[in-house]
Design a protein around this motif. Structure first.
Motif, PDB file in Angstrom:
ATOM      1  N   VAL A  16       0.829  -1.208   0.000  1.00 37.48           N
ATOM      2  CA  VAL A  16       0.000   0.000   0.000  1.00 37.48           C
ATOM      3  C   VAL A  16       0.863   1.257   0.000  1.00 37.48           C
ATOM      4  O   VAL A  16       0.392   2.354   0.309  1.00 37.48           O
ATOM      5  CB  VAL A  16      -1.019   0.012   1.174  1.00 37.48           C
ATOM      6  N   GLY A  17       2.135   1.088  -0.323  1.00 37.46           N
ATOM      7  CA  GLY A  17       3.030   2.219  -0.496  1.00 37.46           C
ATOM      8  C   GLY A  17       3.481   2.884   0.792  1.00 37.46           C
ATOM      9  O   GLY A  17       3.713   4.093   0.812  1.00 37.46           O
ATOM     10  N   GLU A  18       3.600   2.103   1.863  1.00 38.48           N
ATOM     11  CA  GLU A  18       4.001   2.658   3.144  1.00 38.48           C
ATOM     12  C   GLU A  18       5.149   1.863   3.744  1.00 38.48           C
ATOM     13  O   GLU A  18       5.309   0.678   3.463  1.00 38.48           O
ATOM     14  CB  GLU A  18       2.829   2.628   4.137  1.00 38.48           C
ATOM     15  N   SER A  19       5.887   2.523   4.623  1.00 43.38           N
ATOM     16  CA  SER A  19       6.874   1.816   5.434  1.00 43.38           C
ATOM     17  C   SER A  19       6.123   1.184   6.613  1.00 43.38           C
ATOM     18  O   SER A  19       4.950   1.494   6.859  1.00 43.38           O
ATOM     19  CB  SER A  19       7.932   2.788   5.954  1.00 43.38           C
ATOM     20  N   TYR A  20       6.820   0.329   7.359  1.00 40.63           N
ATOM     21  CA  TYR A  20       6.182  -0.274   8.536  1.00 40.63           C
ATOM     22  C   TYR A  20       5.707   0.794   9.527  1.00 40.63           C
ATOM     23  O   TYR A  20       4.548   0.759   9.959  1.00 40.63           O
ATOM     24  CB  TYR A  20       7.132  -1.273   9.211  1.00 40.63           C
ATOM     25  N   PRO A  21       6.548   1.783   9.908  1.00 41.48           N
ATOM     26  CA  PRO A  21       6.069   2.812  10.851  1.00 41.48           C
ATOM     27  C   PRO A  21       4.895   3.636  10.307  1.00 41.48           C
ATOM     28  O   PRO A  21       3.963   3.947  11.050  1.00 41.48           O
ATOM     29  CB  PRO A  21       7.290   3.706  11.086  1.00 41.48           C
ATOM     30  N   GLU A  22       4.935   3.966   9.012  1.00 44.55           N
ATOM     31  CA  GLU A  22       3.822   4.715   8.417  1.00 44.55           C
ATOM     32  C   GLU A  22       2.534   3.899   8.487  1.00 44.55           C
ATOM     33  O   GLU A  22       1.460   4.416   8.822  1.00 44.55           O
ATOM     34  CB  GLU A  22       4.113   5.050   6.956  1.00 44.55           C
ATOM     35  N   HIS A  23       2.636   2.605   8.179  1.00 44.87           N
ATOM     36  CA  HIS A  23       1.463   1.738   8.204  1.00 44.87           C
ATOM     37  C   HIS A  23       0.939   1.579   9.628  1.00 44.87           C
ATOM     38  O   HIS A  23      -0.277   1.596   9.862  1.00 44.87           O
ATOM     39  CB  HIS A  23       1.791   0.373   7.598  1.00 44.87           C
ATOM     40  N   PHE A  24       1.848   1.434  10.579  1.00 45.24           N
ATOM     41  CA  PHE A  24       1.458   1.322  11.980  1.00 45.24           C
ATOM     42  C   PHE A  24       0.658   2.546  12.414  1.00 45.24           C
ATOM     43  O   PHE A  24      -0.403   2.424  13.037  1.00 45.24           O
ATOM     44  CB  PHE A  24       2.698   1.152  12.860  1.00 45.24           C
ATOM     45  N   MET A  25       1.144   3.731  12.084  1.00 47.26           N
ATOM     46  CA  MET A  25       0.454   4.955  12.471  1.00 47.26           C
ATOM     47  C   MET A  25      -0.902   5.091  11.769  1.00 47.26           C
ATOM     48  O   MET A  25      -1.907   5.442  12.392  1.00 47.26           O
ATOM     49  CB  MET A  25       1.324   6.188  12.183  1.00 47.26           C
ATOM     50  N   PHE A  26      -0.943   4.798  10.462  1.00 48.73           N
ATOM     51  CA  PHE A  26      -2.204   4.871   9.717  1.00 48.73           C
ATOM     52  C   PHE A  26      -3.226   3.911  10.322  1.00 48.73           C
ATOM     53  O   PHE A  26      -4.365   4.289  10.616  1.00 48.73           O
ATOM     54  CB  PHE A  26      -1.977   4.543   8.236  1.00 48.73           C
ATOM     55  N   ALA A  27      -2.821   2.658  10.515  1.00 50.41           N
ATOM     56  CA  ALA A  27      -3.744   1.644  11.024  1.00 50.41           C
ATOM     57  C   ALA A  27      -4.190   1.968  12.453  1.00 50.41           C
ATOM     58  O   ALA A  27      -5.353   1.750  12.807  1.00 50.41           O
ATOM     59  CB  ALA A  27      -3.090   0.267  10.960  1.00 50.41           C
ATOM     60  N   SER A  28      -3.277   2.492  13.258  1.00 44.40           N
ATOM     61  CA  SER A  28      -3.627   2.845  14.640  1.00 44.40           C
ATOM     62  C   SER A  28      -4.642   3.973  14.681  1.00 44.40           C
ATOM     63  O   SER A  28      -5.649   3.893  15.406  1.00 44.40           O
ATOM     64  CB  SER A  28      -2.376   3.245  15.413  1.00 44.40           C
ATOM     65  N   ARG A  29      -4.408   5.028  13.911  1.00 46.60           N
ATOM     66  CA  ARG A  29      -5.371   6.141  13.869  1.00 46.60           C
ATOM     67  C   ARG A  29      -6.720   5.672  13.338  1.00 46.60           C
ATOM     68  O   ARG A  29      -7.771   6.049  13.859  1.00 46.60           O
ATOM     69  CB  ARG A  29      -4.837   7.287  13.000  1.00 46.60           C
ATOM     70  N   PHE A  30      -6.671   4.874  12.269  1.00 45.81           N
ATOM     71  CA  PHE A  30      -7.886   4.352  11.656  1.00 45.81           C
ATOM     72  C   PHE A  30      -8.677   3.533  12.682  1.00 45.81           C
ATOM     73  O   PHE A  30      -9.885   3.708  12.855  1.00 45.81           O
ATOM     74  CB  PHE A  30      -7.487   3.481  10.458  1.00 45.81           C
ATOM     75  N   GLY A  31      -7.980   2.655  13.373  1.00 42.19           N
ATOM     76  CA  GLY A  31      -8.627   1.808  14.373  1.00 42.19           C
ATOM     77  C   GLY A  31      -9.227   2.609  15.515  1.00 42.19           C
ATOM     78  O   GLY A  31     -10.340   2.321  15.976  1.00 42.19           O
ATOM     79  N   LEU A  32      -8.496   3.612  15.993  1.00 36.94           N
ATOM     80  CA  LEU A  32      -9.022   4.438  17.082  1.00 36.94           C
ATOM     81  C   LEU A  32     -10.274   5.196  16.653  1.00 36.94           C
ATOM     82  O   LEU A  32     -11.232   5.318  17.432  1.00 36.94           O
ATOM     83  CB  LEU A  32      -7.948   5.407  17.583  1.00 36.94           C
ATOM     84  N   LYS A  33     -10.273   5.690  15.414  1.00 32.77           N
ATOM     85  CA  LYS A  33     -11.483   6.378  14.919  1.00 32.77           C
ATOM     86  C   LYS A  33     -12.660   5.404  14.849  1.00 32.77           C
ATOM     87  O   LYS A  33     -13.783   5.764  15.183  1.00 32.77           O
ATOM     88  CB  LYS A  33     -11.230   7.001  13.553  1.00 32.77           C
ATOM     89  N   LEU A  34     -12.402   4.166  14.426  1.00 27.02           N
ATOM     90  CA  LEU A  34     -13.474   3.174  14.359  1.00 27.02           C
ATOM     91  C   LEU A  34     -13.987   2.794  15.743  1.00 27.02           C
ATOM     92  O   LEU A  34     -15.188   2.602  15.934  1.00 27.02           O
ATOM     93  CB  LEU A  34     -12.996   1.926  13.615  1.00 27.02           C
TER      94      LEU A  34
END
Length: 75
Positions: A16-34
């Motif tokens: 998805v065009g991200e590094s591991y830290p970028e993906h971690f932050m995206f997924a964490s924010r996404f999950g918290l919003k959900l």
């Protein structure tokens, strides 16, 4: 088929065009919003006058951010 630890951690973020830290932050924010949207929906179920559009507004906000991200194999 066995996967290496590196492949397990880094293949999907790269897809998805991200590094591991970028993906971690995206997924964490996404999950918290959900989680927040889910809690609002639960309160709305008890008190229909509260959070009338919160959950649907969060879904509408998040969907475009994930709908067109890279190859979603095993998302």
């Amino acid at each position: 088929m066995k996967r290496t630890l590196g492949a397990a951690l880094f293949d999907h973020p790269a897809s998805v065009g991200e590094s591991y830290p970028e993906h971690f932050m995206f997924a964490s924010r996404f999950g918290l919003k959900l989680i927040g949207a889910g809690l609002a929906a639960m309160v709305h179920g008890i008190l229909p006058c509260a959070f009338e559009k919160t959950a649907s507004n969060v879904v509408k906000e998040l969907y475009p951010r994930i709908a067109n991200r890279g190859d979603q194999q095993g998302a």
